[in-house]
Scaffold this active site. Structure first.
Site, PDB file in Angstrom:
ATOM      1  N   CYS A  75      -0.357   3.721  -5.258  1.00 52.64           N
ATOM      2  CA  CYS A  75       0.540   2.872  -4.470  1.00 52.64           C
ATOM      3  C   CYS A  75       1.481   3.575  -3.505  1.00 52.64           C
ATOM      4  O   CYS A  75       1.515   3.224  -2.317  1.00 52.64           O
ATOM      5  CB  CYS A  75       1.315   1.950  -5.392  1.00 52.64           C
ATOM      6  SG  CYS A  75       1.769   2.634  -6.978  1.00 52.64           S
ATOM      7  N   HIS A 131       9.065   1.229  -3.245  1.00 51.00           N
ATOM      8  CA  HIS A 131       8.335   2.374  -3.810  1.00 51.00           C
ATOM      9  C   HIS A 131       8.080   3.489  -2.798  1.00 51.00           C
ATOM     10  O   HIS A 131       7.045   4.148  -2.821  1.00 51.00           O
ATOM     11  CB  HIS A 131       7.013   1.902  -4.419  1.00 51.00           C
ATOM     12  CG  HIS A 131       6.561   2.779  -5.553  1.00 51.00           C
ATOM     13  ND1 HIS A 131       5.280   2.767  -6.058  1.00 51.00           N
ATOM     14  CD2 HIS A 131       7.223   3.711  -6.286  1.00 51.00           C
ATOM     15  CE1 HIS A 131       5.166   3.630  -7.042  1.00 51.00           C
ATOM     16  NE2 HIS A 131       6.339   4.226  -7.198  1.00 51.00           N
TER      17      HIS A 131
END
Length: 557
Positions: A75, A131
């Site tokens: 990710c 993130h």
């Protein structure tokens, strides 16, 4: 025959047809980029998956399905590549992900999508998962070009309590009427399911745009369907009659909750009259997670592997682009990489260069290319190759030795280990197929013809040594441009207990202790022709495929 039917016939016959001469070609489009988390290729209906996704199916049917849309294998690297238009090897994000409490992120000298679009008078909004760094405020969304943010900074959390390691990480960030930055922690939303919250926030934004003259960009990064797998019961109930396994029902219901939210978003676009001038891109950040889980509920079939792997199942995303007045329904086989969206959105915002930015835009050399004409005109891709990744260190539940991967035209070369995972995982209900979590790991060099063998079942490296050598030389050349790993070890000062059990950019609140970054090097052995994996490497890979439920939390977040 109507005009629309005629166009569909041309598309069916393979004839290129464009809307570039329409009135909308002269308007800056609104752009919504929707990113799902850990969604497998066969986890949605428009790829013939087993989950009911009527809203995604409709958008895909009305848009252009991107059959060769590639992302990174995990990710943080995908998000950084998307935002910067640059490969992870050029941003320091090529190894692992940013774990909670680690003081690093997407470098601040990278120019990212919202910073580009703001120079063309776009309002910019981020919803959901970030993130890309949060140890200092400078790494958070509003300091990187977004006007507002609703979501979480870390990589994962509980869907209802919005906590990770007992620390709350759900916030509304905005600038108040005096231009002062506000970070509002959302204690009031404890118990509310995240997919519903993010969909509602996006609908709220769209309703507010009804009277706005300037175009908008929304980056909607759902938490769904990342672990932990949890969802309100009403979504589970719709699968009670035809999916018998409880965990499979929960997973399918998580996808459906996201699909419902996307349906509500498209309804808001119609209600406000904004749909006709809006472009929607849908993608996953990596393949479905099919190892280091006690029960496999995702599927990347017919592609091999999944999250963390260099195989197609790890990096080939279920994707489409929808633009009612700019694109006619079709499928595009153009090779598209996640780094391509920044230059593509830049091209759209500038009306293919007709509009000049308010201020000069400076970026580092982009790895992405503008793919708008390839998509809208059904032309070949503007790229013939991309780096899948080059990672010099092993990862949990992943490769044991340094590995690298490159796609060039129809060929794909993997050096080291493509996985784990490296098996083929059919969707629930197709258990007659062989679910081999690990697959063969005895070959150090793997070469596949992706056009003829997209499932990567036939390693032909011994038959095409010249191709292997040429692609190895290309990997060497890319590796010469790689920057050091950005990874840094977890800082104990980040512990949320020091901040009223909330996750905060701790280095702006406590004295910083210098931490040396990881050194970047690839072992010389990586390039030795004919090098083989040791028995220990092979055994380690097998063990990684069968990690227990107890291991999941140690690798997911």
């Amino acid at each position: 025959m109507t005009h629309y039917q005629a166009v569909l016939l041309l598309c069916f016959l393979g004839v290129s047809y464009s809307l570039q001469n329409s009135d909308y070609a002269e308007k800056q489009p609104n752009i919504i980029y929707i990113l799902s988390d850990d969604l497998g290729h066969s986890d949605v209906g428009f790829t013939n998956g087993f989950v009911e996704t009527p809203n995604l199916n409709r958008l895909a049917k009305e848009g252009v399905v991107l059959t060769q849309s590639y992302v990174q294998q995990v990710c943080s690297p995908t998000r950084g590549a998307l935002m910067s238009g640059r490969y992870p090897i050029h941003t320091g994000l090529q190894h692992e992900v940013i774990y909670p409490g680690e003081p690093w992120g997407l470098p601040l000298d990278e120019t990212i999508i919202p910073q580009v679009l703001k120079e063309y008078n776009y309002s910019t909004h981020a919803v959901g998962k970030w993130h890309m760094g949060m140890h200092k405020w400078a790494f958070t969304p509003l300091y990187r070009g977004f006007d507002d943010f609703f979501g979480y900074y870390l990589g994962g959390q509980n869907y209802d309590s919005h906590r990770n390691e007992k620390g709350l990480d759900l916030r509304s960030d905005y600038f108040d009427e005096n231009g002062k930055f506000v970070d509002e922690l959302r204690w009031d939303l404890d118990g509310r399911y995240s997919a519903e919250l993010y969909s509602e926030r996006t609908v709220e934004l769209i309703n507010g745009f009804k009277s706005q003259e300037n175009p908008f960009f929304i980056y909607l990064a759902y938490q769904s369907v990342h672990a932990p797998h949890m969802v309100p019961q009403r979504y589970i109930d719709q699968y009670s009659s035809h999916i018998t396994d409880e965990k499979e029902r929960v997973f399918a219901a998580m996808v459906s909750s996201m699909d419902e939210g996307i349906g509500n978003i498209t309804k808001a676009l119609e209600y406000t009259g904004l749909a006709d001038n809006t472009i929607i891109v849908f993608s996953s950040d990596n393949g479905g997670n099919v190892n280091c889980v006690g029960k496999v509920t995702s599927s990347n079939y017919p592609y091999r592997g999944g999250k963390r792997a260099l195989y197609e199942g790890g990096v080939r995303s279920p994707s489409f682009i929808w633009a009612r007045n700019r694109l006619y329904p079709s499928r595009s086989d153009a090779m598209i990489h996640v780094t391509d969206w920044l230059p593509t959105f830049w091209s759209l915002a500038s009306l293919q260069g007709k509009l000049k930015p308010n201020n000069p835009i400076k970026t580092k050399p982009l790895d992405g290319v503008d793919q708008w004409l390839a998509i809208s005109e059904n032309l070949p891709s503007n790229r013939t190759e991309f780096v899948i990744n080059i990672d010099p260190k092993p990862v949990m539940c992943g490769h044991r030795v340094p590995h690298a991967g490159l796609r060039w035209k129809e060929w794909k070369l993997i050096i080291g280990q493509g996985g784990p995972p490296s098996g083929w995982y059919p969707a629930p209900g197709f258990s007659d197929l062989d679910q081999n979590p690990c697959g063969p790991h005895d070959s150090y060099i793997e070469l596949y013809n992706i056009i003829e063998d997209p499932s990567e079942t036939r390693n032909v490296s011994d038959k095409f040594p010249d191709i292997v050598k040429m692609l190895t030389d290309k990997i060497r050349a890319y590796n010469a441009t790689a920057v050091p790993l950005g990874n840094k070890k977890k800082d104990p000062a980040s512990n949320p207990k020091y901040f009223n059990y909330t996750w905060m950019p701790w280095l702006d609140m406590v004295p910083e202790v210098p931490v040396e970054p990881e050194t970047y090097s690839l072992t010389k052995e990586l390039w030795l022709d004919g090098n083989q994996l040791s028995e220990e490497d092979i055994e380690f890979s097998r063990d990684a495929c069968f990690a227990s439920d107890a291991d999941v939390n140690s690798v997911e977040f």
